[in-house]
Design an enzyme around this catalytic site. Sequence first.
Site, short mmCIF file in Angstrom:
data_model
loop_
_atom_site.label_atom_id
_atom_site.label_comp_id
_atom_site.label_asym_id
_atom_site.label_seq_id
_atom_site.Cartn_x
_atom_site.Cartn_y
_atom_site.Cartn_z
N GLY A 213 0.78 -1.23 0.00
CA GLY A 213 0.00 0.00 0.00
C GLY A 213 0.81 1.28 0.00
N GLY A 249 4.47 -4.00 -3.66
CA GLY A 249 4.53 -4.42 -5.07
C GLY A 249 4.87 -3.24 -5.95
NE ARG A 250 0.31 1.03 -7.78
CZ ARG A 250 -0.51 0.82 -8.81
NH1 ARG A 250 -0.16 1.24 -10.01
NH2 ARG A 250 -1.67 0.21 -8.63
CB CYS A 319 -12.06 0.83 -31.88
SG CYS A 319 -11.17 0.60 -33.42
CE1 TYR A 347 -1.27 -4.93 -9.28
CE2 TYR A 347 0.10 -3.20 -8.33
CZ TYR A 347 -0.59 -4.40 -8.20
OH TYR A 347 -0.59 -5.05 -7.00
#
Length: 369
Positions: A213, A249-250, A319, A347
């Site tokens: 987090g 993680g991130r 599109c 991500y």
Amino acid sequence: MITTRVREAALRLRDAPAYLYDLPALHDHASAVRRALPGVELYYAVKANPDTELLKTLAEHVDGFEVSSGGEHAHVSALFPGEPGLPGTPGATGKPLALGGPGKTDAELRLPCHRLHVESPNELRRLLATGREADVLLRLNPDLPVEGAALTMSGPFGMDEAGVRECLPLFTDRVRLRGLHTHLASGLDAPGLLRLAETLLDTEYDEVNLGGGMAVSYAAPESRFDWAAYGAGLAALRRPGQRVRIEPGRALTAYCGYYVTKVVDVKRVRGEAYAIVLGGTHHLRTPVTKGHDQPFTVLPTGSGPALADEPVTVVGQLCTPKDVFARKIGASLRVGDTVVFEMAGAYAWNISHHDFLMHPKPGFHYLRD
């Protein structure tokens, strides 16, 4: 801004769109994070980016990996075979694994791991029915105020205090309760996470996993999570003998990744300027998922029509009007220019809808020592 080594590597690419990962930069960042967390176990949340080369680079710095599916478990186990993660369990990974995630199948509950994060009383009963041995953390989702979070992990994640109480009498000498897993929110700074940790670590349990987090700012890439303050705060909050684990993680991998592409068209529609680049959010879904402008650098390699120093919306080839990387950013862009999207290490490719319109997959390249 991108570094000289990334700029030079981007200019050498011949297969844009492509991902470019700076492994020495990841090594340096992970090493600094590790040094800032004395006495705290550091696991990497594989869901952020399971790229093989990134995992190999991180393995030197992390105590283990957190996986959330049988697929992630198989992927990491194949990379790091060796000594069992759980004593007496053949075929386990050489690097300790924590297995989490809601909705585990019976097959996933049987997977060897160092810690199994149980999400509900029913999941614990199903685990007991397998007859296997396991060391368990109960995922607690307490009703705590979380201010400033980008995402709160409520609803299907974990259980409330009543669910934990229901689980407690079910444990046996084969399925052992080791402590709590308590990942509550994403996008918090160090003071915000420490305010939560003050409550979560005030428990009789000897082992607490605080999850991840840690905030990552796409609007201000130079603003980084204060790992030193977080590590010092956890050291002050942790009671003697208490085992504390985190699972970023991130915040570990976002900064080492770049998505390199080319401008294929420029135009104005009702007075608004657009630059269309090869690829799109089916390769890099992060900006449309989080609703931000992906930071980018323009390398002037083109010679075609141009948009000169004005607010430009950068879009991909899909599109759909949602295929947007950045909106109304002041820039000069010319057909043929190289665009390097920064902070594409988490991500990004792994969370994107790859096969929409069946465009070619991006290339993958790695900067090494």
